[in-house]
Design an enzyme around this catalytic site. Structure first.
Site, PDB file in Angstrom:
ATOM      1  CG  HIS A  93      38.612  41.464  32.790  1.00 42.95           C
ATOM      2  ND1 HIS A  93      38.263  42.123  31.622  1.00 42.95           N
ATOM      3  CD2 HIS A  93      39.267  42.382  33.552  1.00 42.95           C
ATOM      4  CE1 HIS A  93      38.702  43.368  31.677  1.00 42.95           C
ATOM      5  NE2 HIS A  93      39.310  43.558  32.831  1.00 42.95           N
ATOM      6  CG  ASP A 120      35.942  45.461  27.393  1.00 43.45           C
ATOM      7  OD1 ASP A 120      34.821  45.913  27.702  1.00 43.45           O
ATOM      8  OD2 ASP A 120      36.432  45.577  26.253  1.00 43.45           O
TER       9      ASP A 120
END
Length: 422
Positions: free
Chosen positions: A395, A399
């Site tokens: 992450h 995203d």
């Protein structure tokens, strides 16, 4: 004559295991001869001689684990002139290849490396022979780690020359403390000795370390797509009929998947990335790692520039590398430089799973088996083959929207297979 040292045979190698000596003491050695087989964190490699001479001494027997840069054998002229060599780290061997290996403890077999009262420590300095009996002999690195782990050196048994406490001794003592339960268990699930101890291979040890670090350092996010591959399976059958008539290698669903992933990454390279400190590296090349289970552990051969290769070329290359991976014959460079990994457990009937990212990459695709499921086609109930894939993404670099877009593009390709080869 130069000593034979444990070389760095892969970019992630910190130590190697001497598997077998192919030359014995007293044998004549010529430049290019294979002296030994060395197990690295990735493969079984051959160690070549770079000088002519006589193998005068073997310092580490098969099964020994040796840090890179340490002398493992001595070559001389047959008169024993090489017997004065050092079994400690060889600075020239590590020059330009190791950034952290100067912190390694030198491995000194009994009877070598100088007087036991003045051992050479990892920083290249000589420990004072006047250490008092109230302080155990220990290297600066061992003392530093002991302070960090709050370990009393007086309680640590030293295994180095003259009972010297090494880094490994301190870490072993810490593991013992950590594994000791606070209170005794109510009942033991396993009777004493009612088990077989199976040593982990070098590959398994390194994999455990790297994947643990991956889970701790990379915040994983997981996205799953259910893809209708009915047309893809029909497309594969048609391709294989043509290939069979031409006497060429058939393609698997995984080969088509590799090509589809490469095509999706070429269209949108936002997932073909890795983290380097405070930078995001977007890789120009699309180099796909294909996870292969071997008796020694999981290996990941890399198909370089997969987006530029045909499905047939991918099929031939992946089969060749998978076979050589199982036989431990892959070169280190064939398992490095990957930018994205695919792990397929569909052949075992697994429908869906999540995989741990293979650092320094930022994503891995877990592929399950295609299963027949009922679907609505207008007002009709039909049977379709559904394949579930799960993307694990770091992450920090990728995203949720970026990961979702990649899976959307991959789904489009697999549900319209002609686009894969277009």
């Amino acid at each position: 004559m130069p000593d034979i040292i444990m070389p760095r045979l892969s970019d992630t190698m910190e130590e190697g295991v001497v598997v077998a000596w192919l030359k014995q003491v007293g044998d004549k050695v010529s430049r290019g001869d294979i002296l030994a087989e060395i197990e690295t964190d990735k493969a079984l490699m051959e160690l070549e001689a770079y000088e002519d001479g006589i193998l005068e001494q073997i310092l580490f027997e098969p099964g020994s684990r040796v840090p890179i840069g340490n002398t493992i054998a001595l070559i001389g002229d047959g008169t024993g002139s090489a017997a004065g060599g050092s079994a400690g780290p060889n600075p020239a061997a590590e020059s330009g290849v190791a950034s952290s290996d100067t912190a390694k403890e030198p491995v000194v077999p009994p009877g070598r490396g100088g007087a036991q009262d003045n051992p050479i420590d990892a920083a290249g300095t000589v420990s004072a022979a006047t250490e008092t009996r109230t302080h155990k002999k220990s290297s600066p690195l061992a003392r530093k780690i002991a302070r960090e782990l709050d370990i009393d050196l007086a309680t640590v048994t030293g295994t180095g020359p003259g009972g010297r406490v090494t880094r490994n001794d301190v870490e072993s003592a810490y593991r013992t403390i950590e594994s000791t339960p606070v209170a005794p268990p109510v009942a033991s699930m396993t009777a004493s000795g009612d088990y077989d101890e199976i040593p982990l291979s070098t590959i398994q040890q390194v994999s455990a370390k790297r994947l643990t670090e991956s889970k701790q350092q990379a915040p994983h996010i997981y996205l799953t797509s259910a893809i209708d591959v009915t047309d893809l399976l029909a497309f594969r059958a048609e391709i294989n009929r043509t290939l069979e008539q031409a006497g060429k290698t058939k393609v698997s669903v995984n080969d088509l998947l590799v090509k589809a992933v490469a095509t999706a990454l070429r269209t949108d390279p936002a997932v073909n990335v890795s983290i380097a400190d405070d930078k995001l590296l977007r890789h120009r090349g699309i180099h796909l790692g294909i996870a292969v289970a071997t008796p020694a552990g999981l290996l990941v051969p890399v198909v370089r520039d997969a987006d530029r290769k045909s499905v047939s070329e991918i099929a031939t290359e992946t089969r060749d590398k998978a076979e050589r991976a199982r036989d431990r014959k892959l070169r280190a460079d064939e398992m490095s430089g990957g930018t994205f990994t695919i792990s397929n457990l569909g052949m075992f009937g697994i429908e869906q799973f999540t995989a741990v990212i293979n650092p320094p990459e930022s994503a891995i695709l877990a592929v399950g088996a295609a299963k027949d499921e009922l679907r609505l086609d207008g007002s009709q109930v039909v049977t379709r083959s559904i394949l579930r894939v799960t993307l694990s993404a770091d992450h920090r670099a990728i995203d949720g929207a970026t990961a979702a877009r990649f899976l959307q593009q991959l789904t489009e390709l697999l549900e319209h297979p002609l686009r894969i080869i277009a």
